[in-house]
Design an enzyme around this catalytic site. Structure first.
Site, PDB file in Angstrom:
ATOM      1  CB  ILE A 192      -8.595  69.691  12.352  1.00  0.00           C
ATOM      2  CG1 ILE A 192     -10.107  69.825  12.595  1.00  0.00           C
ATOM      3  CG2 ILE A 192      -7.976  68.890  13.521  1.00  0.00           C
ATOM      4  CD1 ILE A 192     -10.811  68.489  12.816  1.00  0.00           C
ATOM      5  CG  ASP A 193      -2.195  73.005  13.477  1.00  0.00           C
ATOM      6  OD1 ASP A 193      -1.537  72.186  12.819  1.00  0.00           O
ATOM      7  OD2 ASP A 193      -1.674  73.836  14.245  1.00  0.00           O
ATOM      8  CB  THR A 244      -4.829  65.419  11.709  1.00  0.00           C
ATOM      9  OG1 THR A 244      -3.506  65.129  11.308  1.00  0.00           O
ATOM     10  CG2 THR A 244      -5.370  66.540  10.864  1.00  0.00           C
ATOM     11  CE  LYS A 255       4.396  72.098  18.420  1.00  0.00           C
ATOM     12  NZ  LYS A 255       3.349  71.180  17.976  1.00  0.00           N
ATOM     13  CD  GLU A 262      -4.418  70.697   6.157  1.00  0.00           C
ATOM     14  OE1 GLU A 262      -5.075  71.004   7.159  1.00  0.00           O
ATOM     15  OE2 GLU A 262      -3.457  69.904   6.182  1.00  0.00           O
ATOM     16  CB  SER A 278      -2.137  71.698  17.077  1.00  0.00           C
ATOM     17  OG  SER A 278      -2.393  72.195  18.379  1.00  0.00           O
ATOM     18  CG  HIS A 290       5.190  66.989  12.709  1.00  0.00           C
ATOM     19  ND1 HIS A 290       3.978  67.204  13.316  1.00  0.00           N
ATOM     20  CD2 HIS A 290       4.928  66.323  11.564  1.00  0.00           C
ATOM     21  CE1 HIS A 290       3.014  66.676  12.562  1.00  0.00           C
ATOM     22  NE2 HIS A 290       3.575  66.137  11.509  1.00  0.00           N
ATOM     23  CG  ASP A 338      -9.190  68.586   8.383  1.00  0.00           C
ATOM     24  OD1 ASP A 338      -8.899  69.608   9.042  1.00  0.00           O
ATOM     25  OD2 ASP A 338      -8.380  67.685   8.137  1.00  0.00           O
ATOM     26  CG  ASP A 394      -4.467  73.471   9.754  1.00  0.00           C
ATOM     27  OD1 ASP A 394      -5.375  72.674   9.440  1.00  0.00           O
ATOM     28  OD2 ASP A 394      -3.315  73.099  10.035  1.00  0.00           O
ATOM     29  CG  ASP A 449       0.480  73.448   9.542  1.00  0.00           C
ATOM     30  OD1 ASP A 449      -0.687  73.338   9.950  1.00  0.00           O
ATOM     31  OD2 ASP A 449       1.036  72.617   8.799  1.00  0.00           O
ATOM     32  NE  ARG A 487       6.762  72.140  12.178  1.00  0.00           N
ATOM     33  CZ  ARG A 487       5.641  71.475  12.495  1.00  0.00           C
ATOM     34  NH1 ARG A 487       5.176  71.523  13.722  1.00  0.00           N
ATOM     35  NH2 ARG A 487       5.019  70.767  11.590  1.00  0.00           N
TER      36      ARG A 487
END
Ligand SMILES: *[C@@H]1O[C@H](CO)[C@@H](O)[C@H](O)[C@H]1NC(C)=O
Ligand SMILES: *[C@@H]1O[C@H](CO)[C@@H](O)[C@H](O)[C@H]1NC(C)=O
Length: 402
Positions: free
Chosen positions: A187-188, A190, A315, A119, A312, A288, A96, A185, A342, A329
């Site tokens: 590393i979206d 994690t 999608k 982030e 992440s 989520h 990150d 971001d 995100d 979501r």
């Protein structure tokens, strides 16, 4: 001049010259220019930049996430080989911070007055010199090594560890409705990164709250746009893709490389002719998105295939290229606010690929209210033609209709 050498002179020099001159004046001006340029400049795979709006922003965005992905892949491989031990800091933390430093460095080099919403911030690193030096080792040895030209476009190496910490800290903009703001971001996904699944390195440019450029690197997704959507895992052969879009210019995908950008291909969502054959994408993490509600929504829509769960913004990229159809979501808490980093890139990429993205109330995602999507609730992304139908069922199941 003897006859023979006069002939030679004619065939070897005069005639080719005559033909070239003719070709030059008969060709349209743009190809004439190219003809000249192609003789003046050596044919290398130079970093191409078109003159369309946001061309430079797009190029820098793609190259910077490509470079950051080289770092995340190294961390990913070292942690799966056990080289980064459990007692060390989490590999996610290392990846990150490192990826964020590299991306911000490239943005500051090219667009020094733009703001950045990222982030991470560096206070933990300032209190943990060992962790900081571990990240610095990775950062200073990561470059777009197969293209010095691409590397120098990004400003080359960060000069020192303390400069790296300052760069990480400069992603502290509070966002908002005005000006140019990049959102990162590093590393979206994690959890996906840790379990060897999908994760993404994400970057987007907002201008006055509107997403103008989006770029998402997915090191573990198949390069092939037509590969079936699966929840499988790994970073093997044929994997690694960048999705990107500029507002009004469509969306593309291209393989990740270690230097210049690979050639891109236009992508578009798959038209849904039979709702029953559509496929759903949702988060792996039950926290989520409400998975039992999405199962009821799928049932009401007549969707029979099981949903594909992946972490992440992979999608968003997957549905944008037609590998999946619908991304839901569904809020699991009334108070949780989604972060702009995100969703910003994915939102633009899906809309430019022929999709519609709203929240569960049917409103467009509003990236201009700060670091979070404070005025939205959940995300519904689907091809334009069926979005209203999907939204209708979502609202019915969530009890949002009066
Ligand atoms: C961000 O950090 C810099 C110093 O690192 C500070 O000067 C600036 O005020 C901060 N901005 C915000 C919005 O907090
Ligand atoms: C999902 O939704 C159902 C019904 O609306 C609710 O009972 C459940 O608590 C929700 N689960 C989560 C994780 O929010």
């Amino acid at each position: 001049m003897p006859l023979e050498s006069r002939n030679n002179f004619f065939y070897k020099i005069l005639l080719p010259l005559l033909i070239l001159t003719l070709a030059f004046f008969l060709s349209p001006s743009s190809s004439r220019l190219n003809l000249i340029l192609s003789h003046l400049t050596p044919q290398t795979t130079t970093v191409k930049m078109s003159s369309s709006p946001y061309a430079k922003e797009l190029l820098i965005a793609q190259l910077s996430i490509q470079r950051a992905s080289i770092l995340t892949k190294r961390v990913f491989q070292e942690s799966s080989k056990g080289t980064i031990s459990k007692s060390d800091a989490s590999p996610v933390t290392i990846g990150d911070f490192g990826a964020q430093a590299l991306i911000i460095s490239a943005l500051k080099h090219n667009f020094p007055s733009d703001q950045i919403v990222a982030e991470e911030e560096a206070s933990t690193l300032r209190n943990d010199p060992l962790l900081s030096s571990k990240i610095w080792d990775l950062v200073k040895s990561t470059s777009l090594s197969s293209s010095p030209e691409a590397e120098s476009l990004l400003g080359g190496q960060i000069p020192s560890e303390s400069k790296m910490l300052d760069l990480i800290d400069s992603g502290n903009s509070s966002g908002g409705r005005t000006g140019r703001i990049w959102t990162i971001d590093p590393i979206d996904g994690t959890k996906g990164f840790l379990r060897g699944g999908q994760y993404a390195v994400c970057l987007a440019l907002l201008e006055d709250g509107d997403v103008k450029v989006g770029a998402i690197a997915c090191p573990n997704l198949p390069v092939d746009d037509s590969a079936p959507l699966t929840a499988d895992i790994g970073d093997g052969e044929g994997r690694g893709v960048i999705f990107s879009a500029v507002k009004g210019q469509g969306a593309t995908s291209r393989p990740l490389t270690t230097g210049d950008l690979a050639e891109g291909k236009q992508i578009s969502m798959k038209p849904i002719t039979e709702m029953s054959a559509a496929s759903f994408c949702e988060s792996v993490e039950a926290g989520h998105s409400n998975q039992s509600e999405s199962a009821r929504i799928a049932e009401k829509l007549g969707i029979t295939r099981p949903s594909v769960r992946m972490d992440s913004q992979a999608k968003y990229g997957s549905i944008a290229r037609g590998a999946g159809d619908i991304y839901l979501r569904l809020p699991t808490s009334k108070t949780y606010q989604e972060k702009i980093w995100d969703h910003a890139g994915g939102d633009l990429i899906v809309r430019e690929a022929g999709g519609e993205v709203t929240d569960t109330k049917g409103n467009r995602l509003d990236f201009g209210v700060g670091r979070t999507l404070a005025s939205n609730s959940g995300v519904i992304a689907a091809p334009k033609a069926v979005h209203a139908q999907v939204l209708d069922v979502v609202q019915e199941v969530l009890g949002l209709k009066n």
